[in-house]
Design a protein around this motif. Structure first.
Motif, PDB file in Angstrom:
ATOM      1  N   LYS A  35       0.821  -1.218   0.000  1.00  0.00           N
ATOM      2  CA  LYS A  35       0.000   0.000   0.000  1.00  0.00           C
ATOM      3  C   LYS A  35       0.853   1.266   0.000  1.00  0.00           C
ATOM      4  CE  LYS A  35      -0.620   0.295   4.996  1.00  0.00           C
ATOM      5  NZ  LYS A  35      -1.565   0.279   6.091  1.00  0.00           N
ATOM      6  N   MET A  36       2.141   1.151   0.326  1.00  0.00           N
ATOM      7  CA  MET A  36       3.029   2.309   0.345  1.00  0.00           C
ATOM      8  C   MET A  36       3.610   2.616  -1.033  1.00  0.00           C
ATOM      9  SD  MET A  36       2.795   3.216   3.454  1.00  0.00           S
ATOM     10  CE  MET A  36       4.125   4.327   3.797  1.00  0.00           C
ATOM     11  N   LEU A  37       3.518   1.691  -1.978  1.00  0.00           N
ATOM     12  CA  LEU A  37       4.133   1.868  -3.290  1.00  0.00           C
ATOM     13  C   LEU A  37       3.618   3.087  -4.053  1.00  0.00           C
ATOM     14  CD1 LEU A  37       4.482  -1.832  -4.474  1.00  0.00           C
ATOM     15  CD2 LEU A  37       6.254  -0.323  -3.553  1.00  0.00           C
ATOM     16  N   PRO A  38       2.319   3.357  -4.056  1.00  0.00           N
ATOM     17  CA  PRO A  38       1.876   4.569  -4.762  1.00  0.00           C
ATOM     18  C   PRO A  38       2.494   5.847  -4.195  1.00  0.00           C
ATOM     19  CG  PRO A  38       0.016   3.131  -4.356  1.00  0.00           C
ATOM     20  CD  PRO A  38       1.179   2.570  -3.582  1.00  0.00           C
ATOM     21  N   GLY A  39       2.625   5.923  -2.878  1.00  0.00           N
ATOM     22  CA  GLY A  39       3.223   7.094  -2.262  1.00  0.00           C
ATOM     23  C   GLY A  39       4.681   7.255  -2.654  1.00  0.00           C
ATOM     24  N   LEU A  40       5.409   6.144  -2.669  1.00  0.00           N
ATOM     25  CA  LEU A  40       6.804   6.205  -3.091  1.00  0.00           C
ATOM     26  C   LEU A  40       6.902   6.603  -4.558  1.00  0.00           C
ATOM     27  CD1 LEU A  40       8.272   3.046  -1.316  1.00  0.00           C
ATOM     28  CD2 LEU A  40       8.688   5.455  -0.746  1.00  0.00           C
ATOM     29  N   GLY A  41       5.951   6.149  -5.353  1.00  0.00           N
ATOM     30  CA  GLY A  41       5.930   6.528  -6.767  1.00  0.00           C
ATOM     31  C   GLY A  41       5.728   8.025  -6.944  1.00  0.00           C
ATOM     32  N   VAL A  42       4.865   8.608  -6.147  1.00  0.00           N
ATOM     33  CA  VAL A  42       4.620  10.052  -6.220  1.00  0.00           C
ATOM     34  C   VAL A  42       5.877  10.810  -5.790  1.00  0.00           C
ATOM     35  CG1 VAL A  42       3.289  11.976  -5.254  1.00  0.00           C
ATOM     36  CG2 VAL A  42       2.121   9.875  -5.949  1.00  0.00           C
ATOM     37  N   LEU A  43       6.532  10.332  -4.744  1.00  0.00           N
ATOM     38  CA  LEU A  43       7.766  10.982  -4.297  1.00  0.00           C
ATOM     39  C   LEU A  43       8.849  10.882  -5.367  1.00  0.00           C
ATOM     40  CD1 LEU A  43       7.940   9.877  -0.549  1.00  0.00           C
ATOM     41  CD2 LEU A  43       7.096  12.029  -1.496  1.00  0.00           C
ATOM     42  N   PHE A  44       8.956   9.719  -5.984  1.00  0.00           N
ATOM     43  CA  PHE A  44       9.943   9.569  -7.052  1.00  0.00           C
ATOM     44  C   PHE A  44       9.615  10.495  -8.220  1.00  0.00           C
ATOM     45  CE2 PHE A  44      11.634   7.675 -10.929  1.00  0.00           C
ATOM     46  CZ  PHE A  44      12.978   7.668 -10.619  1.00  0.00           C
ATOM     47  N   GLU A  45       8.349  10.624  -8.541  1.00  0.00           N
ATOM     48  CA  GLU A  45       7.946  11.523  -9.615  1.00  0.00           C
ATOM     49  C   GLU A  45       8.411  12.953  -9.328  1.00  0.00           C
ATOM     50  OE1 GLU A  45       3.898  12.128 -12.077  1.00  0.00           O
ATOM     51  OE2 GLU A  45       3.703  12.524  -9.919  1.00  0.00           O
ATOM     52  N   LEU A  46       8.263  13.400  -8.081  1.00  0.00           N
ATOM     53  CA  LEU A  46       8.707  14.739  -7.702  1.00  0.00           C
ATOM     54  C   LEU A  46      10.222  14.880  -7.858  1.00  0.00           C
ATOM     55  CD1 LEU A  46       6.625  15.396  -4.472  1.00  0.00           C
ATOM     56  CD2 LEU A  46       6.317  16.452  -6.716  1.00  0.00           C
ATOM     57  N   ILE A  47      10.946  13.870  -7.402  1.00  0.00           N
ATOM     58  CA  ILE A  47      12.405  13.894  -7.535  1.00  0.00           C
ATOM     59  C   ILE A  47      12.791  13.960  -8.999  1.00  0.00           C
ATOM     60  CG2 ILE A  47      14.510  12.518  -7.223  1.00  0.00           C
ATOM     61  CD1 ILE A  47      13.142  11.440  -4.618  1.00  0.00           C
ATOM     62  N   TRP A  48      12.174  13.127  -9.806  1.00  0.00           N
ATOM     63  CA  TRP A  48      12.483  13.072 -11.240  1.00  0.00           C
ATOM     64  C   TRP A  48      12.231  14.423 -11.909  1.00  0.00           C
ATOM     65  CZ3 TRP A  48      14.976   9.391 -13.893  1.00  0.00           C
ATOM     66  CH2 TRP A  48      14.947   9.458 -15.285  1.00  0.00           C
ATOM     67  N   GLN A  49      11.101  15.030 -11.588  1.00  0.00           N
ATOM     68  CA  GLN A  49      10.736  16.307 -12.204  1.00  0.00           C
ATOM     69  C   GLN A  49      11.686  17.437 -11.801  1.00  0.00           C
ATOM     70  OE1 GLN A  49       6.666  16.666 -10.906  1.00  0.00           O
ATOM     71  NE2 GLN A  49       5.873  15.559 -12.677  1.00  0.00           N
ATOM     72  N   GLN A  50      12.290  17.348 -10.636  1.00  0.00           N
ATOM     73  CA  GLN A  50      13.184  18.388 -10.144  1.00  0.00           C
ATOM     74  C   GLN A  50      14.651  18.134 -10.490  1.00  0.00           C
ATOM     75  OE1 GLN A  50      12.090  21.268  -8.647  1.00  0.00           O
ATOM     76  NE2 GLN A  50      10.116  20.467  -9.271  1.00  0.00           N
TER      77      GLN A  50
END
Length: 74
Positions: A35-50
């Motif tokens: 259940k934590m995977l979507p949250g980690l995906g969102v965090l990774f998306e932020l890192i990637w975009q920055q």
């Protein structure tokens, strides 16, 4: 029901400082709960975009190494 998971996750961490963000990541990985995977995906998306292109390349190389290690059991 229209649930925007990405917005909900971002809202939950909006006021977090660096220490809290790190704890969120560490806890999610250590717990290993699906259940934590979507949250980690969102965090990774932020890192990637920055990240700039060099940082992205470094992340992809690190990811490749991790995938290879995970598949060899090391």
């Amino acid at each position: 029901m229209d649930l925007n998971l990405r917005k909900a996750i971002l809202s939950n961490i909006a006021e977090n400082d660096q220490e809290q963000l790190e704890a969120t990541i560490t806890d999610a990985i250590q717990d290993g709960e699906e259940k934590m995977l979507p949250g980690l995906g969102v965090l990774f998306e932020l890192i990637w975009q920055q990240s700039d292109n060099q940082d992205k390349q470094d992340m992809v190389e690190t990811l490749e190494q991790g995938v290879k290690q995970a598949n060899t059991g090391n």
